[in-house]
Each structure stands twice: as C-alpha cells, then as structure tokens.
Scaffold this active site. Structure first.
Site, short mmCIF file in Angstrom:
data_model
loop_
_atom_site.label_atom_id
_atom_site.label_comp_id
_atom_site.label_asym_id
_atom_site.label_seq_id
_atom_site.Cartn_x
_atom_site.Cartn_y
_atom_site.Cartn_z
N ASN A 102 1.22 -1.37 -0.05
CA ASN A 102 -0.25 -0.03 -0.14
C ASN A 102 0.87 1.57 0.23
OD1 ASN A 102 -2.11 -1.95 0.04
ND2 ASN A 102 -2.24 -1.49 2.32
N ASP A 104 0.25 4.56 0.74
CA ASP A 104 -1.58 5.20 1.85
C ASP A 104 -0.57 5.64 3.08
OD1 ASP A 104 -2.06 2.96 3.74
OD2 ASP A 104 -3.25 2.38 2.42
N HIS A 119 5.69 -0.10 -2.90
CA HIS A 119 5.39 0.14 -4.07
C HIS A 119 5.43 1.73 -3.87
CE1 HIS A 119 3.12 -3.57 -5.54
NE2 HIS A 119 4.59 -3.80 -5.32
N GLY A 186 -4.52 -8.78 2.99
CA GLY A 186 -5.44 -8.31 2.40
C GLY A 186 -4.89 -8.13 1.36
N THR A 187 -4.28 -9.10 0.99
CA THR A 187 -3.84 -9.14 -0.82
C THR A 187 -4.14 -9.83 -1.69
OG1 THR A 187 -1.81 -9.12 -1.93
CG2 THR A 187 -1.82 -9.79 0.15
N SER A 188 -4.65 -10.46 -3.16
CA SER A 188 -4.91 -10.80 -3.97
C SER A 188 -3.87 -12.41 -4.41
CB SER A 188 -5.46 -10.20 -5.37
OG SER A 188 -4.46 -9.82 -5.26
N1 APR Z 1 -9.93 -7.68 5.21
C1 APR Z 1 -9.32 -8.89 4.59
N2 APR Z 1 -9.54 -8.60 3.57
C2 APR Z 1 -9.86 -7.88 2.58
C3 APR Z 1 -10.76 -6.65 3.14
C4 APR Z 1 -10.72 -7.14 4.11
N3 APR Z 1 -11.57 -6.08 4.52
N4 APR Z 1 -11.17 -6.32 2.42
C5 APR Z 1 -10.59 -6.71 0.44
N5 APR Z 1 -10.03 -8.36 1.08
C6 APR Z 1 -8.85 -8.63 -0.44
C7 APR Z 1 -9.67 -8.50 -1.35
O1 APR Z 1 -9.91 -10.15 -1.08
C8 APR Z 1 -8.19 -8.84 -2.23
O2 APR Z 1 -8.43 -10.56 -2.14
O3 APR Z 1 -7.63 -7.96 -0.49
C9 APR Z 1 -7.89 -7.97 -1.43
C10 APR Z 1 -6.63 -6.77 -2.39
O4 APR Z 1 -6.47 -7.70 -3.97
P1 APR Z 1 -5.94 -6.05 -4.76
O5 APR Z 1 -6.95 -5.21 -4.60
O6 APR Z 1 -5.71 -6.93 -5.43
O7 APR Z 1 -4.71 -5.28 -3.73
P2 APR Z 1 -3.35 -6.33 -3.61
O8 APR Z 1 -3.18 -7.01 -3.37
O9 APR Z 1 -3.24 -4.83 -2.39
O10 APR Z 1 -2.60 -5.64 -4.96
C11 APR Z 1 -1.43 -5.90 -5.07
O11 APR Z 1 -1.27 -3.94 -6.71
O12 APR Z 1 -3.21 -3.52 -7.82
C12 APR Z 1 -1.53 -3.30 -7.69
O13 APR Z 1 0.26 -1.94 -6.99
C13 APR Z 1 -1.28 -1.95 -6.41
O14 APR Z 1 -0.18 -2.48 -4.41
C14 APR Z 1 -1.22 -3.47 -5.36
C15 APR Z 1 -0.84 -4.58 -6.04
#
Ligand code: APR
Length: 244
Positions: A102, A104, A119, A186-188
């Site tokens: 993140n 932020d 990032h 909380g990451t995909s």
């Molecule tokens: N608690 C836990 N998990 C959550 C919640 C929550 N309240 N809300 C959403 N999620 C999960 C979703 O199920 C999803 O798997 O958070 C994940 C968010 O996934 P992405 O939007 O893909 O975010 P992220 O994994 O941080 O993406 C990685 O990719 O888009 C680029 O640079 C950007 O840093 C980002 C990177």
C-alpha cells in the site's frame, strides 16, 4: 471466528514475524482496493490504465488529477482496527516487520515503525526523467515539474510494469528470509514479486498465515487461512494472544 490454538502457539514461539499487507487492510478505512470498481468521478477508468509510465506519458494531466483525488481521499481517512492491531502485535513478539504494497502510509500513521513501502508512497514526488525525490516543487501546477531539471514530476509510487526500487527489494527479501512466521493480509496474491514472498518464506521453514475476505491463489498453500475482515480478525488474534 476462533483463532486456532496452533497459530497462537506459533506466534508465541516466533522470533521474527514478517507481515505482507495489501489494499484489503485499508479497505475498512475507506480506501478502495485496486481490483474494486472505482466510484464517482473515476468510475470509467481502470487503474491499470492510469498507473503506468505509458499512461503518464500519454496524458500526464489526467494521471495527476487521479493522484490528487487519491491523495485527498487517503488524507481524509484514518487507520483502522487492523492497522492498530499490527502495532500491538509488534509489541508482543521479539521482532515484526511489515512489507506493505500500500502507498497510503496508514501503517505508519497507526504507529508501526518497521514498515517497508514496497510500492512507494502516494505523497512523495519524483522526477520522471531522473527518478530523484523532489520536495520543493510547485504542486499547484496541472503537471508539476522537477525543480532541478524542469522535467515532469511523477508520484513516488511503483507503477505497473516498473521494477521495485532496489533498497525496498533488498529490505523485503531480508525480512522474508529471516522470518519464522509469515502473514499475508488483505492481498490478492496476484501481483509479483510480492506474491512470491509467502512461498519463499514457506520454503525456508516459516509457517504461513493468510487473512483475507476471500480465497486467493495462496489459500491452499497457507498453514492457516483465516477468512474474514482484517479489521476484525487481527484484533481478535491480538486479544487471544494476550488473554489465553
Ligand atoms: N479484510 C481482508 N481482506 C480484504 C478486505 C478486508 N476488509 N477487503 C478486501 N480484502 C481482500 C480482497 O479479497 C482481495 O484479495 O484484499 C485483497 C485486495 O486485493 P487487490 O485489490 O488485488 O490488492 P493488492 O493485493 O494489494 O494488490 C497488489 O497491485 O494493483 C496493484 O500496486 C497495486 O499494491 C497494489 C498491488
């Protein structure tokens, strides 16, 4: 959800905890995740088409409008219970490092000190040509410029298709390699190289814990998979660790 006793045991035994966070941990603060549809003004834009060097070169004013909107949004929200629980967790184990995808700054605002911004940071600015940090630019310009060389300024974040800055990569790799417990929160688990850290940790003997609302490609590999909101599960975990 009940936190498994085995996980509490692993946390009590852990010497070095490494926590990877993604946009899901900030969702409960009101920061939309990257894979969610954008709302309002920006709903017709896909972040994958704004957060790239090509998009910036094509239309820097558009990309800057988007980043100004994101800066205002992030400045108007607060860290949530998940961020705060990680601060408490750091006080309960010998060492804890956060690698966050993140931009932020909410972990730091909550009070976490060992944070690797993998990032970059939404509020920093860099010269588009030379890459150096610039702190004294006139930010009221539609497209701000570098005070050193006059080239366009860009936000200090890592865009799609760009490499991770060497210092962040090095710090993250050493946090992963030294850990005996790894959390993915909380990451995909889709965006590399961060998506590879859980497997790297597992291969060198660490237990892997996933906290996510949904299943991800990591879920079947993790030793513990806690499905739900990080803003609920992390405080619960800290609570169990302190009372049991
Ligand atoms: N608690 C836990 N998990 C959550 C919640 C929550 N309240 N809300 C959403 N999620 C999960 C979703 O199920 C999803 O798997 O958070 C994940 C968010 O996934 P992405 O939007 O893909 O975010 P992220 O994994 O941080 O993406 C990685 O990719 O888009 C680029 O640079 C950007 O840093 C980002 C990177």
């Amino acid at each position: 959800m009940t936190i498994p006793d085995k996980l509490l045991g692993a946390l009590r035994d852990a010497q070095q905890v490494c926590v990877l966070t993604g946009s899901g941990i900030s969702a409960e603060s009101g920061v939309p995740t990257f894979r969610e549809a954008q709302t309002g003004l920006w709903e017709q834009y896909d972040p994958h088409e704004l957060a790239t060097p090509d998009a910036f070169q094509r239309d820097p004013a558009l990309v800057w409008r988007w980043y100004r909107w994101r800066r205002e949004l992030v400045a108007s929200v607060e860290p949530n219970a998940g961020h705060h629980a990680l601060v408490k967790l750091a006080g309960l184990v010998p060492a804890l490092t956060i690698i966050t995808q993140n931009v932020d700054g909410l972990h730091q605002r909550a009070g976490s000190d060992k944070v690797i911004e993998f990032h970059g940071n939404l509020f920093e600015n860099r010269c588009f040509v030379e890459g150096c940090a610039v702190t004294d630019a006139d930010m009221s310009a539609e497209v701000p410029v570098c005070t050193g060389c006059g080239a366009m300024l860009r936000p200090g974040v890592v865009w799609f298709g760009e490499s991770i800055p060497e210092a962040a990569m090095h710090a993250a790799e050493s946090a992963v390699h030294g850990c005996d417990l790894f959390f993915s929160i909380g990451t995909s688990s889709l965006v590399w190289p961060a998506a590879g850290f859980a497997e790297a940790a597992r291969q060198q003997g660490a237990s892997v814990v996933e906290i996510n609302l949904d299943a991800t490609p990591l879920s079947s590999q993790a030793d513990f998979c806690l499905q739900g909101k990080s803003g609920t599960l992390l405080p619960e975990l800290v609570n169990c660790l302190t009372v049991k």
